[in-house]
Scaffold this motif. Structure first.
Motif, PDB file in Angstrom:
ATOM      1  N   PHE A 119       0.836  -1.248  -0.066  1.00  0.00           N
ATOM      2  CA  PHE A 119       0.114  -0.008  -0.024  1.00  0.00           C
ATOM      3  C   PHE A 119       0.762   1.358  -0.069  1.00  0.00           C
ATOM      4  O   PHE A 119       0.644   2.149  -0.915  1.00  0.00           O
ATOM      5  CB  PHE A 119      -0.800   0.125   1.180  1.00  0.00           C
ATOM      6  CG  PHE A 119      -1.601   1.377   1.564  1.00  0.00           C
ATOM      7  CD1 PHE A 119      -2.561   1.738   0.780  1.00  0.00           C
ATOM      8  CD2 PHE A 119      -1.311   2.273   2.143  1.00  0.00           C
ATOM      9  CE1 PHE A 119      -3.457   2.924   0.886  1.00  0.00           C
ATOM     10  CE2 PHE A 119      -1.819   3.599   2.451  1.00  0.00           C
ATOM     11  CZ  PHE A 119      -2.882   3.655   1.637  1.00  0.00           C
ATOM     12  N   TYR A 120       1.804   1.222   0.975  1.00  0.00           N
ATOM     13  CA  TYR A 120       2.831   2.531   1.045  1.00  0.00           C
ATOM     14  C   TYR A 120       3.654   2.764  -0.270  1.00  0.00           C
ATOM     15  O   TYR A 120       3.827   3.757  -0.718  1.00  0.00           O
ATOM     16  CB  TYR A 120       3.364   2.570   2.341  1.00  0.00           C
ATOM     17  CG  TYR A 120       2.586   2.933   3.572  1.00  0.00           C
ATOM     18  CD1 TYR A 120       1.907   4.078   3.440  1.00  0.00           C
ATOM     19  CD2 TYR A 120       2.295   2.099   4.499  1.00  0.00           C
ATOM     20  CE1 TYR A 120       1.308   4.569   4.698  1.00  0.00           C
ATOM     21  CE2 TYR A 120       1.465   2.461   5.513  1.00  0.00           C
ATOM     22  CZ  TYR A 120       0.800   3.582   5.627  1.00  0.00           C
ATOM     23  OH  TYR A 120       0.100   3.951   6.655  1.00  0.00           O
ATOM     24  N   HIS A 121       4.038   1.652  -0.796  1.00  0.00           N
ATOM     25  CA  HIS A 121       4.824   1.599  -1.780  1.00  0.00           C
ATOM     26  C   HIS A 121       3.992   2.126  -3.035  1.00  0.00           C
ATOM     27  O   HIS A 121       4.463   2.916  -3.880  1.00  0.00           O
ATOM     28  CB  HIS A 121       5.343   0.396  -2.343  1.00  0.00           C
ATOM     29  CG  HIS A 121       6.253   0.210  -3.559  1.00  0.00           C
ATOM     30  ND1 HIS A 121       7.266   0.721  -3.696  1.00  0.00           N
ATOM     31  CD2 HIS A 121       5.946  -0.292  -4.847  1.00  0.00           C
ATOM     32  CE1 HIS A 121       7.991   0.711  -5.085  1.00  0.00           C
ATOM     33  NE2 HIS A 121       6.993  -0.030  -5.843  1.00  0.00           N
ATOM     34  N   VAL A 122       2.857   1.612  -3.396  1.00  0.00           N
ATOM     35  CA  VAL A 122       2.003   2.227  -4.463  1.00  0.00           C
ATOM     36  C   VAL A 122       1.473   3.665  -4.219  1.00  0.00           C
ATOM     37  O   VAL A 122       1.588   4.382  -5.163  1.00  0.00           O
ATOM     38  CB  VAL A 122       0.879   1.170  -4.731  1.00  0.00           C
ATOM     39  CG1 VAL A 122      -0.150   1.456  -5.587  1.00  0.00           C
ATOM     40  CG2 VAL A 122       1.302  -0.169  -5.092  1.00  0.00           C
ATOM     41  N   THR A 123       1.088   3.788  -2.965  1.00  0.00           N
ATOM     42  CA  THR A 123       0.735   5.306  -2.664  1.00  0.00           C
ATOM     43  C   THR A 123       1.641   6.271  -2.899  1.00  0.00           C
ATOM     44  O   THR A 123       1.272   7.440  -3.242  1.00  0.00           O
ATOM     45  CB  THR A 123       0.218   5.454  -1.110  1.00  0.00           C
ATOM     46  OG1 THR A 123      -0.936   4.110  -0.949  1.00  0.00           O
ATOM     47  CG2 THR A 123      -0.103   6.706  -0.726  1.00  0.00           C
ATOM     48  N   GLN A 124       2.918   6.028  -2.864  1.00  0.00           N
ATOM     49  CA  GLN A 124       4.089   7.221  -3.282  1.00  0.00           C
ATOM     50  C   GLN A 124       3.839   7.722  -4.629  1.00  0.00           C
ATOM     51  O   GLN A 124       4.193   8.662  -4.844  1.00  0.00           O
ATOM     52  CB  GLN A 124       5.257   6.663  -2.883  1.00  0.00           C
ATOM     53  CG  GLN A 124       5.836   5.620  -3.868  1.00  0.00           C
ATOM     54  CD  GLN A 124       7.193   4.874  -3.744  1.00  0.00           C
ATOM     55  OE1 GLN A 124       8.297   5.935  -3.012  1.00  0.00           O
ATOM     56  NE2 GLN A 124       7.523   3.838  -3.970  1.00  0.00           N
ATOM     57  N   TYR A 125       3.089   6.870  -5.495  1.00  0.00           N
ATOM     58  CA  TYR A 125       2.909   7.446  -6.939  1.00  0.00           C
ATOM     59  C   TYR A 125       1.504   7.989  -6.966  1.00  0.00           C
ATOM     60  O   TYR A 125       1.463   8.574  -8.085  1.00  0.00           O
ATOM     61  CB  TYR A 125       3.328   6.158  -7.715  1.00  0.00           C
ATOM     62  CG  TYR A 125       4.614   5.306  -7.604  1.00  0.00           C
ATOM     63  CD1 TYR A 125       5.550   5.967  -8.427  1.00  0.00           C
ATOM     64  CD2 TYR A 125       4.769   4.189  -6.962  1.00  0.00           C
ATOM     65  CE1 TYR A 125       6.818   5.382  -8.088  1.00  0.00           C
ATOM     66  CE2 TYR A 125       5.851   3.547  -6.943  1.00  0.00           C
ATOM     67  CZ  TYR A 125       6.797   4.093  -7.614  1.00  0.00           C
ATOM     68  OH  TYR A 125       8.179   3.454  -7.321  1.00  0.00           O
ATOM     69  N   PHE A 126       0.704   7.950  -6.160  1.00  0.00           N
ATOM     70  CA  PHE A 126      -0.595   8.413  -6.392  1.00  0.00           C
ATOM     71  C   PHE A 126      -0.675   9.824  -6.350  1.00  0.00           C
ATOM     72  O   PHE A 126      -0.014  10.587  -5.755  1.00  0.00           O
ATOM     73  CB  PHE A 126      -1.559   8.091  -4.997  1.00  0.00           C
ATOM     74  CG  PHE A 126      -2.880   8.623  -5.205  1.00  0.00           C
ATOM     75  CD1 PHE A 126      -3.684   7.931  -5.873  1.00  0.00           C
ATOM     76  CD2 PHE A 126      -3.158   9.760  -4.485  1.00  0.00           C
ATOM     77  CE1 PHE A 126      -5.189   8.192  -5.984  1.00  0.00           C
ATOM     78  CE2 PHE A 126      -4.641  10.072  -4.588  1.00  0.00           C
ATOM     79  CZ  PHE A 126      -5.536   9.505  -5.331  1.00  0.00           C
ATOM     80  N   GLU A 127      -1.267  10.596  -7.314  1.00  0.00           N
ATOM     81  CA  GLU A 127      -1.631  11.950  -7.656  1.00  0.00           C
ATOM     82  C   GLU A 127      -2.907  12.262  -7.774  1.00  0.00           C
ATOM     83  O   GLU A 127      -3.487  11.786  -8.866  1.00  0.00           O
ATOM     84  CB  GLU A 127      -0.669  12.363  -8.951  1.00  0.00           C
ATOM     85  CG  GLU A 127       0.585  12.078  -9.054  1.00  0.00           C
ATOM     86  CD  GLU A 127       1.113  12.182 -10.499  1.00  0.00           C
ATOM     87  OE1 GLU A 127       2.238  12.790 -10.722  1.00  0.00           O
ATOM     88  OE2 GLU A 127       0.808  11.549 -11.522  1.00  0.00           O
ATOM     89  N   PRO A 128      -3.512  13.125  -6.756  1.00  0.00           N
ATOM     90  CA  PRO A 128      -4.937  13.494  -6.832  1.00  0.00           C
ATOM     91  C   PRO A 128      -5.183  14.057  -8.289  1.00  0.00           C
ATOM     92  O   PRO A 128      -4.313  14.716  -8.587  1.00  0.00           O
ATOM     93  CB  PRO A 128      -5.161  14.204  -5.542  1.00  0.00           C
ATOM     94  CG  PRO A 128      -4.028  13.968  -4.769  1.00  0.00           C
ATOM     95  CD  PRO A 128      -2.762  13.543  -5.669  1.00  0.00           C
ATOM     96  N   PRO A 129      -6.435  13.934  -8.817  1.00  0.00           N
ATOM     97  CA  PRO A 129      -6.671  14.699 -10.041  1.00  0.00           C
ATOM     98  C   PRO A 129      -7.004  16.135  -9.754  1.00  0.00           C
ATOM     99  O   PRO A 129      -7.392  16.538  -8.515  1.00  0.00           O
ATOM    100  CB  PRO A 129      -8.064  13.966 -10.402  1.00  0.00           C
ATOM    101  CG  PRO A 129      -8.640  13.481  -9.059  1.00  0.00           C
ATOM    102  CD  PRO A 129      -7.285  13.120  -8.298  1.00  0.00           C
ATOM    103  N   CYS A 130      -6.794  16.927 -10.669  1.00  0.00           N
ATOM    104  CA  CYS A 130      -7.163  18.331 -10.575  1.00  0.00           C
ATOM    105  C   CYS A 130      -7.769  18.849 -11.856  1.00  0.00           C
ATOM    106  O   CYS A 130      -7.898  18.139 -12.730  1.00  0.00           O
ATOM    107  CB  CYS A 130      -5.615  19.263 -10.393  1.00  0.00           C
ATOM    108  SG  CYS A 130      -4.622  19.078 -11.554  1.00  0.00           S
TER     109      CYS A 130
END
Length: 165
Positions: A140-151
């Motif tokens: 989870f933490y590995h994948v979440t580091q790449y997460f970018e909320p939409p804008c």
């Protein structure tokens, strides 16, 4: 002439409920549901053992997926894509496909906290033990580091869904 279908796709951290929500959206919109997990399992059984494997095989199926769902949209079928749109690059892929067809789309952003996602991942591990090796806090933490909320600047029709604990 029949109008084109509408594309629905999802953004949210691992465990936010994208797959669960995709099933509901498909039913509500009389849509065909296309699941990345199902396509990967069918085409590359037991070959995804790491996040790098997932990236590799996910990119390999995209050309086939593109032709398939664009054909459906062209004939007026609504399509729900249970594929992550968690980075600007992933969302750009979806928006370029919509722009090629000029079809309507909706990006559902499931905005949950890390704690909410981890709680849901824990439940999923119990319900789907075959996923336990991948559904971990470390992944989870590995994948979440790449997460970018939409804008808004991405030019997408974003529908924000927040779940409060």
């Amino acid at each position: 002439m029949k109008s084109q279908g509408k594309l629905f796709f999802f953004c949210g951290k691992m465990g936010a409920g994208k797959s669960t929500k995709s099933k509901v959206v498909a039913i509500e919109n009389d849509a065909v549901l296309i699941s990345e997990d199902e396509w990967l399992a069918a085409h590359f059984p037991n070959q995804i053992q790491s996040f790098d494997d997932y990236i590799k095989y996910s990119n390999l199926i995209k050309p086939f997926i593109k032709n398939h769902f664009q054909s459906l949209l062209k004939v007026g079928v609504n399509v729900v894509m249970d594929f992550p749109a968690n980075t600007v690059k992933q969302r750009l892929w979806f928006s370029s496909l919509c722009n090629e067809l000029g079809c309507d789309h909706e990006l559902l952003y499931l905005n949950l906290s890390d704690e909410q996602c981890l709680s849901q991942i824990g439940k999923r591990r119990l319900e789907q033990p075959e996923r336990a090796h991948f559904d971990t806090e470390a992944v989870f933490y590995h994948v979440t580091q790449y997460f970018e909320p939409p804008c808004v600047g991405e030019g997408l029709n974003i529908v924000l869904e927040e779940k409060h604990a």
